[in-house]
Design an enzyme around this catalytic site. Structure first.
Site, short mmCIF file in Angstrom:
data_model
loop_
_atom_site.label_atom_id
_atom_site.label_comp_id
_atom_site.label_asym_id
_atom_site.label_seq_id
_atom_site.Cartn_x
_atom_site.Cartn_y
_atom_site.Cartn_z
N GLU A 75 19.77 -38.64 28.48
CA GLU A 75 20.96 -38.67 27.61
C GLU A 75 22.17 -39.28 28.32
OE1 GLU A 75 22.45 -34.93 26.05
OE2 GLU A 75 23.88 -36.00 24.80
N ASP A 97 16.83 -34.45 28.33
CA ASP A 97 18.17 -33.97 28.00
C ASP A 97 18.55 -32.95 29.06
OD1 ASP A 97 20.57 -33.13 27.00
OD2 ASP A 97 19.89 -33.10 24.91
N ILE A 122 21.22 -31.17 29.53
CA ILE A 122 21.72 -29.94 28.88
C ILE A 122 21.82 -30.24 27.39
CG2 ILE A 122 23.54 -28.20 28.69
CD1 ILE A 122 24.62 -29.03 31.40
N ASP A 123 20.98 -29.61 26.60
CA ASP A 123 21.15 -29.70 25.14
C ASP A 123 21.90 -28.43 24.72
OD1 ASP A 123 20.83 -31.00 22.62
OD2 ASP A 123 19.49 -29.36 22.09
N THR A 163 25.55 -28.63 25.07
CA THR A 163 26.61 -28.71 26.10
C THR A 163 27.83 -27.89 25.73
OG1 THR A 163 25.83 -30.93 26.62
CG2 THR A 163 27.98 -30.34 27.46
N ASP A 221 17.08 -35.05 22.33
CA ASP A 221 17.29 -33.74 21.70
C ASP A 221 15.96 -33.18 21.16
OD1 ASP A 221 20.19 -33.84 21.87
OD2 ASP A 221 20.18 -35.24 20.20
C1 IPD Z 1 23.83 -31.72 20.42
C2 IPD Z 1 23.14 -30.43 20.02
C3 IPD Z 1 23.62 -29.98 18.66
C4 IPD Z 1 23.42 -31.03 17.61
C5 IPD Z 1 24.08 -32.33 18.03
C6 IPD Z 1 23.56 -32.78 19.39
P1 IPD Z 1 24.28 -32.09 23.05
O1 IPD Z 1 23.37 -32.18 21.69
O2 IPD Z 1 21.74 -30.62 19.99
O3 IPD Z 1 22.93 -28.84 18.19
O4 IPD Z 1 23.98 -30.58 16.40
O5 IPD Z 1 23.72 -33.30 17.03
O6 IPD Z 1 24.21 -33.96 19.77
O7 IPD Z 1 25.49 -32.93 22.80
O8 IPD Z 1 24.62 -30.67 23.22
O9 IPD Z 1 23.38 -32.61 24.11
#
Ligand code: IPD
Length: 262
Positions: free
Chosen positions: A67, A83, A85-86, A88, A210
């Site tokens: 990412e 990813d 950190i999903d 964040t 993700d």
């Molecule tokens: C996000 C998370 C979030 C989702 C966003 C993503 P990130 O990823 O998965 O639940 O709603 O569309 O971008 O920014 O925390 O890596």
């Protein structure tokens, strides 16, 4: 496959331990990406660096898509999708739902996936054709749930014009289902679906890092994960649920034309 899964799990655990030990406070200096609320912390970058180093040490030449760092070229058929950190924003606020996600693709198909939730002490794994697991527990998604009884997870993008449409879509879904959940991590939403903690998930705008690993966890638990109108899952749209509920929710969502931005 076992080698891929073991390596991915070892690395996801190491990155998760590092993140848990160094969890930030809100005073940490953060950068933003696509919008003022799309944050990236120094620890997102440190986690991805650690993961890249470990993958390349074990399998030099493999390709990596992360990412934060983008695509690392290579001539291998194997690509790791990372990813660091999903979730964040949850991480930054001290909420427990954030995850390290690592998927392994061979010739473009995900064959192994690991989603590590360090703050919850949960590690989800899946291997293609071999099932999905939470630790030692085999996962099966909920089946036979009618739309009106479904607990539906979703998420919202960071861009204002996308959110405006996502608000309209969720307003149409809410009166037709049991309730909505917005957990803040796509990877955890899909793993929760696999574990029967929600019945369905949809979102526009998520990326391969993700949904790579968690998508395999969900499908190996018996769920369908696709885009709209039979298209493959993609950043355009993702819908996931057990067969039956999938079709009901698809009909409701497709009528909203949700693949658009205001
Ligand atoms: C996000 C998370 C979030 C989702 C966003 C993503 P990130 O990823 O998965 O639940 O709603 O569309 O971008 O920014 O925390 O890596």
């Amino acid at each position: 496959m076992t080698e891929f899964l073991r390596l991915a799990e070892d690395i996801a655990r190491e990155a998760g331990d590092m993140l848990l030990a160094k969890r930030p406070t809100m005073s940490e200096e953060i950068e933003t990406k696509s919008s003022p609320t799309d944050v990236v912390t120094a620890l997102d970058k440190a986690s991805e660096e650690l993961i890249r180093e470990r993958i390349l040490a074990a399998r030099p030449g493999d390709r990596i898509l992360g990412e934060e760092g983008g695509e690392e070229p290579g001539d291998s058929d194997v690509r790791w999708v990372v990813d660091p950190i999903d979730g964040t924003v949850n991480f930054l606020y001290g909420l427990p739902d954030w995850a390290v996600s690592i998927a392994v693709e061979v010739n473009g198909k995900v064959v192994a996936g690991v989603v590590n939730l360090p703050a919850r002490g949960e590690v989800y794994t899946a291997a293609l054709g071999e099932g999905a697991w939470l630790g030692a527990e085999r996962l099966r998604c909920n089946t036979g749930v009618p739309l009106a009884q479904a607990l539906v997870a979703t998420g919202f993008g960071y861009g204002v014009s996308r959110r405006a449409v996502q608000g309209q879509v969720v307003a149409a879904v809410l009166p037709r289902v049991r309730d909505i959940r917005r957990g803040g991590s796509c990877a955890i939403d899909l793993c929760s679906l696999a574990a029967g903690r929600v019945d369905a998930y949809y979102e526009r705008g998520i990326n391969p890092w993700d949904y790579g690993a968690a998508g395999l966890v969900a499908t190996e638990s018996g769920a369908r994960l696709e885009g709209l109108h039979g298209r493959p899952v993609s950043p355009e749209f993702a819908l996931c649920a057990a067969p039956g509920l999938f079709e009901e929710l698809h009909e409701l969502l497709a009528a909203q034309n949700p693949e658009r931005d205001a």
